[in-house]
Enzyme design. Structure first.
Site, PDB file in Angstrom:
ATOM      1  N   LYS A 128       0.779  -1.238   0.000  1.00 53.59           N
ATOM      2  CA  LYS A 128       0.000   0.000   0.000  1.00 53.59           C
ATOM      3  C   LYS A 128       0.810   1.289   0.000  1.00 53.59           C
ATOM      4  O   LYS A 128       0.240   2.367   0.071  1.00 53.59           O
ATOM      5  CB  LYS A 128      -1.000   0.041   1.167  1.00 53.59           C
ATOM      6  CG  LYS A 128      -2.024  -1.058   1.117  1.00 53.59           C
ATOM      7  CD  LYS A 128      -3.224  -0.823   1.991  1.00 53.59           C
ATOM      8  CE  LYS A 128      -2.947  -0.439   3.405  1.00 53.59           C
ATOM      9  NZ  LYS A 128      -4.157  -0.389   4.221  1.00 53.59           N
ATOM     10  N   ASP A 129       2.143   1.208  -0.081  1.00 46.82           N
ATOM     11  CA  ASP A 129       2.929   2.446  -0.135  1.00 46.82           C
ATOM     12  C   ASP A 129       4.208   2.251  -0.948  1.00 46.82           C
ATOM     13  O   ASP A 129       5.294   2.660  -0.530  1.00 46.82           O
ATOM     14  CB  ASP A 129       3.253   2.948   1.270  1.00 46.82           C
ATOM     15  CG  ASP A 129       3.679   4.415   1.291  1.00 46.82           C
ATOM     16  OD1 ASP A 129       3.385   5.130   0.309  1.00 46.82           O
ATOM     17  OD2 ASP A 129       4.293   4.839   2.283  1.00 46.82           O
ATOM     18  N   ILE A 130       4.062   1.643  -2.124  1.00 45.83           N
ATOM     19  CA  ILE A 130       5.213   1.494  -3.013  1.00 45.83           C
ATOM     20  C   ILE A 130       5.521   2.855  -3.616  1.00 45.83           C
ATOM     21  O   ILE A 130       4.654   3.474  -4.244  1.00 45.83           O
ATOM     22  CB  ILE A 130       4.922   0.470  -4.138  1.00 45.83           C
ATOM     23  CG1 ILE A 130       4.589  -0.911  -3.549  1.00 45.83           C
ATOM     24  CG2 ILE A 130       6.086   0.390  -5.115  1.00 45.83           C
ATOM     25  CD1 ILE A 130       5.716  -1.598  -2.846  1.00 45.83           C
TER      26      ILE A 130
ATOM     27  N   ASN B  71      10.637   4.139  -0.746  1.00 48.42           N
ATOM     28  CA  ASN B  71      10.540   2.844  -0.070  1.00 48.42           C
ATOM     29  C   ASN B  71      11.225   1.720  -0.835  1.00 48.42           C
ATOM     30  O   ASN B  71      10.984   0.547  -0.568  1.00 48.42           O
ATOM     31  CB  ASN B  71       9.072   2.492   0.186  1.00 48.42           C
ATOM     32  CG  ASN B  71       8.473   3.383   1.248  1.00 48.42           C
ATOM     33  OD1 ASN B  71       9.180   3.980   2.044  1.00 48.42           O
ATOM     34  ND2 ASN B  71       7.163   3.484   1.257  1.00 48.42           N
TER      35      ASN B  71
END
Length: 82
Positions: free
Chosen positions: A16-18, A22
């Site tokens: 949910k936070d590519i 990251n």
């Protein structure tokens, strides 16, 4: 990066936070996915609705607050690669 996200998905998890921040490069010059603070379990053949992460890499279904699954991470990877 693709192998790392694929491993998460094999466990039924959505990152949910590519985003570029990251994705790290290790000492072997391999890409490593990090920041698992928003990871969520998605039951098999089900969807989730709680989004999160960085709007600039959201899949359209996440941005429009519709149910989504692991495929949303693949959209984000496409944005990172682009």
């Amino acid at each position: 990066m693709i192998s790392g996200v694929g491993a998460l998905h094999n466990e039924g998890l959505v990152h949910k936070d590519i985003k570029t921040a990251n994705i790290l490069i290790n000492e072997d010059m391999k890409l490593v996915v990090c920041d698992f603070g928003l990871v969520e379990k998605v039951p098999e053949n089900k969807t989730i609705t709680r989004g999160g992460g960085t709007p600039s890499t959201w899949a359209p279904e996440v941005a429009s607050k519709k149910p989504f699954n692991c495929s949303a991470d693949w959209w984000s990877i496409g944005i990172v690669i682009y």
